[in-house]
Design a protein around this motif. Structure first.
Motif, mmCIF file in Angstrom:
data_model
loop_
_atom_site.group_PDB
_atom_site.id
_atom_site.type_symbol
_atom_site.label_atom_id
_atom_site.label_comp_id
_atom_site.label_asym_id
_atom_site.label_seq_id
_atom_site.Cartn_x
_atom_site.Cartn_y
_atom_site.Cartn_z
ATOM 1 N N ALA A 109 -10.505 0.632 0.673
ATOM 2 C CA ALA A 109 -10.726 0.427 2.102
ATOM 3 C C ALA A 109 -9.787 -0.656 2.590
ATOM 4 C CB ALA A 109 -12.179 0.036 2.366
ATOM 5 N N ILE A 110 -9.655 -0.787 3.919
ATOM 6 C CA ILE A 110 -8.660 -1.702 4.477
ATOM 7 C C ILE A 110 -8.989 -3.163 4.216
ATOM 8 C CG2 ILE A 110 -7.997 -0.062 6.260
ATOM 9 C CD1 ILE A 110 -9.670 -1.633 8.223
ATOM 10 N N ASP A 111 -10.223 -3.470 3.818
ATOM 11 C CA ASP A 111 -10.601 -4.864 3.578
ATOM 12 C C ASP A 111 -11.185 -5.068 2.183
ATOM 13 O OD1 ASP A 111 -12.883 -3.424 3.961
ATOM 14 O OD2 ASP A 111 -13.772 -4.761 5.459
ATOM 15 N N ASP A 112 -10.779 -4.224 1.205
ATOM 16 C CA ASP A 112 -11.372 -4.325 -0.134
ATOM 17 C C ASP A 112 -10.723 -5.387 -1.012
ATOM 18 O OD1 ASP A 112 -8.951 -3.167 -0.780
ATOM 19 O OD2 ASP A 112 -9.789 -1.317 -1.597
ATOM 20 N N GLY A 113 -9.644 -6.029 -0.531
ATOM 21 C CA GLY A 113 -8.981 -7.073 -1.307
ATOM 22 C C GLY A 113 -8.130 -6.570 -2.446
ATOM 23 N N VAL A 114 -7.938 -5.262 -2.549
ATOM 24 C CA VAL A 114 -7.239 -4.675 -3.700
ATOM 25 C C VAL A 114 -5.764 -4.469 -3.388
ATOM 26 C CG1 VAL A 114 -7.043 -2.638 -5.176
ATOM 27 C CG2 VAL A 114 -9.300 -3.556 -4.594
ATOM 28 N N PRO A 115 -4.864 -5.039 -4.202
ATOM 29 C CA PRO A 115 -3.449 -4.655 -4.129
ATOM 30 C C PRO A 115 -3.191 -3.456 -5.042
ATOM 31 C CG PRO A 115 -3.758 -6.925 -4.976
ATOM 32 C CD PRO A 115 -5.056 -6.198 -5.087
ATOM 33 N N VAL A 116 -2.723 -2.362 -4.494
ATOM 34 C CA VAL A 116 -2.420 -1.188 -5.316
ATOM 35 C C VAL A 116 -1.256 -1.500 -6.250
ATOM 36 C CG1 VAL A 116 -1.666 1.215 -5.253
ATOM 37 C CG2 VAL A 116 -3.336 0.390 -3.596
ATOM 38 N N ALA A 117 -0.217 -2.131 -5.719
ATOM 39 C CA ALA A 117 0.903 -2.619 -6.531
ATOM 40 C C ALA A 117 1.040 -4.112 -6.257
ATOM 41 C CB ALA A 117 2.188 -1.881 -6.189
ATOM 42 N N GLU A 149 2.323 7.194 -1.701
ATOM 43 C CA GLU A 149 1.563 7.966 -0.719
ATOM 44 C C GLU A 149 0.095 8.000 -1.098
ATOM 45 O OE1 GLU A 149 1.502 12.456 1.289
ATOM 46 O OE2 GLU A 149 2.992 11.925 -0.211
ATOM 47 N N ASP A 150 -0.751 7.912 -0.054
ATOM 48 C CA ASP A 150 -2.197 8.068 -0.224
ATOM 49 C C ASP A 150 -2.742 7.079 -1.250
ATOM 50 O OD1 ASP A 150 -4.695 9.106 0.281
ATOM 51 O OD2 ASP A 150 -4.523 10.701 -1.206
ATOM 52 N N ASN A 151 -2.390 5.811 -1.077
ATOM 53 C CA ASN A 151 -2.908 4.735 -1.916
ATOM 54 C C ASN A 151 -3.692 3.767 -1.024
ATOM 55 O OD1 ASN A 151 -1.470 5.312 -4.575
ATOM 56 N ND2 ASN A 151 0.267 5.122 -3.193
ATOM 57 N N PRO A 152 -4.963 4.029 -0.754
ATOM 58 C CA PRO A 152 -5.714 3.151 0.141
ATOM 59 C C PRO A 152 -5.984 1.790 -0.490
ATOM 60 C CG PRO A 152 -7.148 4.825 -0.799
ATOM 61 C CD PRO A 152 -5.758 5.167 -1.228
ATOM 62 N N GLY A 153 -6.343 0.833 0.347
ATOM 63 C CA GLY A 153 -6.641 -0.510 -0.114
ATOM 64 C C GLY A 153 -6.134 -1.546 0.876
ATOM 65 N N GLN A 154 -6.508 -2.776 0.669
ATOM 66 C CA GLN A 154 -6.102 -3.819 1.614
ATOM 67 C C GLN A 154 -4.606 -4.090 1.558
ATOM 68 O OE1 GLN A 154 -8.696 -7.168 1.676
ATOM 69 N NE2 GLN A 154 -7.381 -8.398 2.977
ATOM 70 N N PHE A 155 -3.997 -3.903 0.377
ATOM 71 C CA PHE A 155 -2.558 -4.122 0.223
ATOM 72 C C PHE A 155 -1.969 -2.953 -0.556
ATOM 73 C CE2 PHE A 155 -4.813 -8.175 -0.077
ATOM 74 C CZ PHE A 155 -4.283 -8.879 0.998
ATOM 75 N N ASN A 156 -1.017 -2.229 0.039
ATOM 76 C CA ASN A 156 -0.327 -1.200 -0.728
ATOM 77 C C ASN A 156 0.644 -1.852 -1.700
ATOM 78 O OD1 ASN A 156 1.267 1.915 -0.297
ATOM 79 N ND2 ASN A 156 -0.924 1.613 -0.554
ATOM 80 N N ARG A 174 -6.541 4.451 5.277
ATOM 81 C CA ARG A 174 -7.410 3.380 4.764
ATOM 82 C C ARG A 174 -6.611 2.272 4.103
ATOM 83 N NH1 ARG A 174 -10.614 5.671 0.670
ATOM 84 N NH2 ARG A 174 -9.263 7.501 0.655
ATOM 85 N N CYS A 175 -5.534 1.862 4.739
ATOM 86 C CA CYS A 175 -4.698 0.788 4.196
ATOM 87 C C CYS A 175 -4.626 -0.353 5.202
ATOM 88 C CB CYS A 175 -3.290 1.296 3.884
ATOM 89 S SG CYS A 175 -2.179 0.013 3.298
ATOM 90 N N GLY A 176 -4.963 -1.568 4.761
ATOM 91 C CA GLY A 176 -4.911 -2.718 5.653
ATOM 92 C C GLY A 176 -3.499 -3.206 5.895
ATOM 93 N N ASN A 177 -2.750 -3.464 4.835
ATOM 94 C CA ASN A 177 -1.374 -3.945 4.921
ATOM 95 C C ASN A 177 -0.518 -3.094 4.002
ATOM 96 O OD1 ASN A 177 -1.802 -6.757 6.383
ATOM 97 N ND2 ASN A 177 -3.345 -6.609 4.764
ATOM 98 N N VAL A 178 0.463 -2.418 4.556
ATOM 99 C CA VAL A 178 1.286 -1.553 3.712
ATOM 100 C C VAL A 178 2.162 -2.402 2.797
ATOM 101 C CG1 VAL A 178 2.936 0.345 3.681
ATOM 102 C CG2 VAL A 178 1.284 0.162 5.540
ATOM 103 N N LEU A 179 2.829 -3.393 3.367
ATOM 104 C CA LEU A 179 3.704 -4.254 2.578
ATOM 105 C C LEU A 179 3.429 -5.693 3.015
ATOM 106 C CD1 LEU A 179 7.511 -3.586 1.981
ATOM 107 C CD2 LEU A 179 6.424 -5.810 1.789
ATOM 108 N N TYR A 180 2.787 -6.469 2.144
ATOM 109 C CA TYR A 180 2.373 -7.831 2.479
ATOM 110 C C TYR A 180 3.198 -8.812 1.654
ATOM 111 C CZ TYR A 180 -0.647 -11.838 3.408
ATOM 112 O OH TYR A 180 -1.128 -13.064 3.799
ATOM 113 N N VAL A 181 3.953 -9.658 2.356
ATOM 114 C CA VAL A 181 4.779 -10.664 1.688
ATOM 115 C C VAL A 181 4.048 -11.995 1.775
ATOM 116 C CG1 VAL A 181 7.030 -11.763 1.569
ATOM 117 C CG2 VAL A 181 6.848 -9.384 2.295
ATOM 118 N N ALA A 182 3.448 -12.410 0.683
ATOM 119 C CA ALA A 182 2.735 -13.677 0.629
ATOM 120 C C ALA A 182 3.719 -14.806 0.329
ATOM 121 C CB ALA A 182 1.638 -13.625 -0.429
#
Length: 568
Positions: free
Chosen positions: A289-297, A313-320, A343-351
């Motif tokens: 989900a968009i707020d699950d805290g999970v980074p797919v990669a 493609e089709d990798n839901p989660g807060q961070f793709n 269902r993706c919160g941030n496709v590419l998140y640069v911390a």
């Protein structure tokens, strides 16, 4: 052929005039039928039933490869070590762990460089270990062999430090042609392939399924992974430091990372480099989900990560993709697709946890179906984006550069990449460098007339003002018309968008375009200056030919057009 000989002849032993001598007398060009015919005529028996079934039988049969050096069949069979020769069954029932390990140990001791695993289903209850010094390298070749593992342990364990250290921690292992099915992703210590403490591994053409980790690189260095199919694992790829080595120079080509809980995790390799070329990363974290805290990669405390021609493609989660790195390290996304869906919160998140993350996007698409969180930059992160991304760039864009359609876009904020022009942050990012353009703004302002002794009020029919600010320089223009003014004292126009600089005061002039119903002394001309330290324009008058100036009194009605430039 043996059945054609009599019992008496079968009992004959080799000696003078027997088969050895017979073959010595014949020419290499003689055919097999003629040899047998001559042997029968001479009363010589070339083959014996008991020797065909004896262990030494292969040593008695000649072999020649296209008229080259003559060898025995036994010698030819020993070119490769086969796990079946060590008792491996490959029937899906027998435990083949010890037999496969025995074949590897024998090859190592005898300095053979290849062990073959024929097609079959090999059951294992422990790790298949390739470790230590293999001299010039080792190959474990599976002929599409299936490995069904039951142990909560690595299926293939490649360890450059066990039982002895390989030279320069590189054992040059080639592992290919296996279909691995593990004991289940809940078994925390299971991994289809685990390469550790250096290793130097080339694994290719394998499917890795149903383990906690499909591929686990624990201090894995200088390794290549090609055409791996990784599915049904808690982590498709997991790369970590071992306390001595961190992941470095690890490359993936044409790998498919499908339907795992998390696709990729690589942590603590600030001086390393990892690349993905032509990889498919799809359907991971399927319940995300968009707020699950999970980074797919996830790439944390990372070095340089490059993804070329990859498809996510089709990798839901807060961070793709979650990327965090030290200064001078960067995530390169080149010619790739990131389209996670709904269902993706941030496709590419640069911390920027470890400080200094940079992002380079070239010719890639980064978009999802919800919100504007396609590319999100944390405070202090840097970005260079070249080409259309079909998505938004948001967060701290003060150090972002976007080049598209031949136009340069600097520091865009919360805007579609489809826009054009030059944009700056909403608030100025001040720079001490006098040659750095650190601010740009444009907008409107509301001019009002006031008196120096008493500001008063007025009724306006026209009250227009515009401005453009570039760095410290402000360009303003205004047109206003009023009646019923109640101000007293000297005449000022107030409401400038920025305060006039007072360091030092220079009293820049404003231009008067046209006035109506404003009176001043005959023969004089009207002046206007920007008042230092205020947001006001001061109106004055003076002789046409020069001389002293005086303040222009507040008019109760009139109209005026004014423009000018001042410094803040």
């Amino acid at each position: 052929m043996v059945g054609m000989f009599s019992k008496a002849r079968r009992s004959m032993l080799f000696g003078a005039g027997t088969i050895a001598g017979f073959f010595a007398k014949t020419t290499p060009s003689a055919s097999v039928p003629s040899l047998i015919s001559e042997a029968n005529a001479a009363g010589q028996v070339p083959l014996f039933q008991n020797q065909l079934s004896a262990p030494s039988g292969a040593s008695l049969v000649g072999f020649a490869q296209v008229d080259t050096t003559q060898r025995t069949v036994q010698d030819r069979l020993r070119d490769e070590i086969n796990v079946r020769d060590f008792g491996a069954k490959g029937d899906g029932a027998a435990d083949d762990t010890d037999a496969i390990n025995a074949a590897i140990a024998y090859a190592k001791a005898k300095r053979f460089r290849c062990v073959v695993v024929p097609s079959g289903n090999y059951k294992t209850s422990g790790s298949i270990v390739i470790g230590g010094n293999f001299q010039d390298g080792f190959e474990l070749r599976g002929h599409r062999a299936s490995i069904t593992a039951t142990a909560n342990a690595p299926v293939f364990l490649v360890d450059a430090r066990h039982p002895e250290a390989a030279p320069e921690v590189r054992i040059h292992v080639l592992l290919h042609g296996f279909d691995v099915v593990g004991p289940g992703k809940a078994h925390a210590n299971s991994a289809a392939i685990q390469a550790q403490h250096g290793a130097n591994v080339h694994a290719k053409d394998c499917s890795l399924k149903n383990c906690n980790r499909g591929l686990y690189g624990y201090g894995n260095l200088i390794s290549q992974y090609d055409n791996l199919f990784i599915q049904g694992c808690a982590y498709g790829i997991d790369l970590a430091a071992d306390g001595e080595f961190a992941p470095n120079d690890v490359h993936f080509t044409n790998c498919q990372i499908i339907a795992n809980d998390r696709a990729i995790r690589a942590k603590t390799f600030p001086n390393g480099a990892i690349t993905f070329v032509g990889c498919e990363i799809e359907g991971n974290n399927s319940n995300g989900a968009i707020d699950d805290g999970v980074p797919v990669a996830e790439f944390a405390n990372a070095g340089k990560v490059t993804m070329i021609g990859c498809h996510m493609e089709d990798n839901p989660g807060q961070f793709n993709i979650y990327y965090d790195a030290l200064a001078r390290n960067h995530l390169n996304l080149i010619g790739s697709e990131l389209t996670p869906g709904d269902r993706c919160g941030n496709v590419l998140y640069v911390a920027n946890v470890t400080g200094g993350s940079s992002l380079i996007v070239v010719g890639s698409r980064v978009t999802n179906n919800v919100g504007k969180n396609q590319i999100v930059l944390s405070p202090g992160a840097r970005a260079t984006i070249i080409g259309e991304t079909a998505g938004y760039v948001s967060g701290d864009v003060s150090q972002a550069l976007i080049l598209q359609a031949g136009l340069l876009n600097i520091s865009r904020e919360d805007r579609s990449v489809g826009g054009v022009g030059v944009a700056f942050p909403r608030t100025q990012q001040a720079s001490a460098d006098p040659n750095t353009l650190d601010d740009y703004a444009e907008g409107t302002w509301t001019p009002v007339v006031i008196g120096a002794a008493g500001a008063g009020s007025a009724k306006y029919s026209t009250q227009n003002g515009r401005y453009t600010k570039v760095g410290r320089q402000v360009f303003v223009e205004a047109y206003l018309h009023w009646t019923g003014g109640t101000g007293t004292g000297d005449f000022y126009i107030a409401g400038l968008p920025f305060t006039v600089s007072n360091s030092p005061p220079t009293y820049p002039s404003a231009n008067i375009g046209r006035t109506t119903e404003i009176s001043w002394t005959a023969g004089n001309i009207i002046y206007a200056t920007f008042e230092p330290g205020t947001r006001q324009i001061h109106l004055l008058e003076g002789p046409n030919g020069g001389g002293g100036v005086s303040m222009l009194p507040y008019p109760k009605e009139g109209s005026i057009m004014v423009s000018g430039t001042y410094t803040v």
